[in-house]
Design a protein around this motif. Sequence first.
Motif, PDB file in Angstrom:
ATOM      1  N   HIS A   7       0.851  -1.188   0.000  1.00  0.00           N
ATOM      2  CA  HIS A   7       0.000   0.000   0.000  1.00  0.00           C
ATOM      3  C   HIS A   7       0.890   1.242   0.000  1.00  0.00           C
ATOM      4  CE1 HIS A   7      -3.174   2.800   0.923  1.00  0.00           C
ATOM      5  NE2 HIS A   7      -2.432   3.259   1.913  1.00  0.00           N
ATOM      6  N   ASN A   8       0.719   2.095  -0.977  1.00  0.00           N
ATOM      7  CA  ASN A   8       1.446   3.360  -1.056  1.00  0.00           C
ATOM      8  C   ASN A   8       0.440   4.478  -1.303  1.00  0.00           C
ATOM      9  OD1 ASN A   8       4.253   2.476  -0.900  1.00  0.00           O
ATOM     10  ND2 ASN A   8       3.803   1.435  -2.810  1.00  0.00           N
ATOM     11  N   PRO A   9       0.320   5.422  -0.369  1.00  0.00           N
ATOM     12  CA  PRO A   9      -0.640   6.500  -0.536  1.00  0.00           C
ATOM     13  C   PRO A   9      -0.340   7.338  -1.779  1.00  0.00           C
ATOM     14  CG  PRO A   9       0.339   6.552   1.657  1.00  0.00           C
ATOM     15  CD  PRO A   9       1.062   5.520   0.871  1.00  0.00           C
ATOM     16  N   GLU A  11      -1.493  10.372  -1.962  1.00  0.00           N
ATOM     17  CA  GLU A  11      -1.385  11.731  -1.446  1.00  0.00           C
ATOM     18  C   GLU A  11      -0.415  11.716  -0.272  1.00  0.00           C
ATOM     19  OE1 GLU A  11      -5.283  12.998  -0.409  1.00  0.00           O
ATOM     20  OE2 GLU A  11      -6.024  12.866  -2.450  1.00  0.00           O
ATOM     21  N   GLY A  63      -5.297   8.325   0.935  1.00  0.00           N
ATOM     22  CA  GLY A  63      -4.200   7.919   1.811  1.00  0.00           C
ATOM     23  C   GLY A  63      -3.619   9.048   2.618  1.00  0.00           C
ATOM     24  N   SER A  64      -3.293   8.778   3.859  1.00  0.00           N
ATOM     25  CA  SER A  64      -2.588   9.684   4.768  1.00  0.00           C
ATOM     26  C   SER A  64      -3.361  10.949   5.086  1.00  0.00           C
ATOM     27  CB  SER A  64      -1.219  10.076   4.178  1.00  0.00           C
ATOM     28  OG  SER A  64      -0.459   8.925   3.914  1.00  0.00           O
TER      29      SER A  64
END
Length: 67
Positions: A7-9, A11, A63-64
């Motif tokens: 998982h890589n955001p 944003e 994300g984030s």
Amino acid sequence: QLARNHHNPMEPHATLARWDGNKLTVWDKTQWVMGTHDEIAAVFGLPADSVRVINPFVGGGFGSGLR
């Protein structure tokens, strides 16, 4: 062999801060402005009325964005 997924955001985190005397203004990429406000005040031991959090762009929530 199974493919690995991570998982890589989309944003990334981004925060700017400026002190004006005893007042702290923070521009943050967050969807939870009051939570961010309360957390910053608690971490730095500041009175709640000395912290202002501004979120000009909520983003798409990819994300984030919560904390």
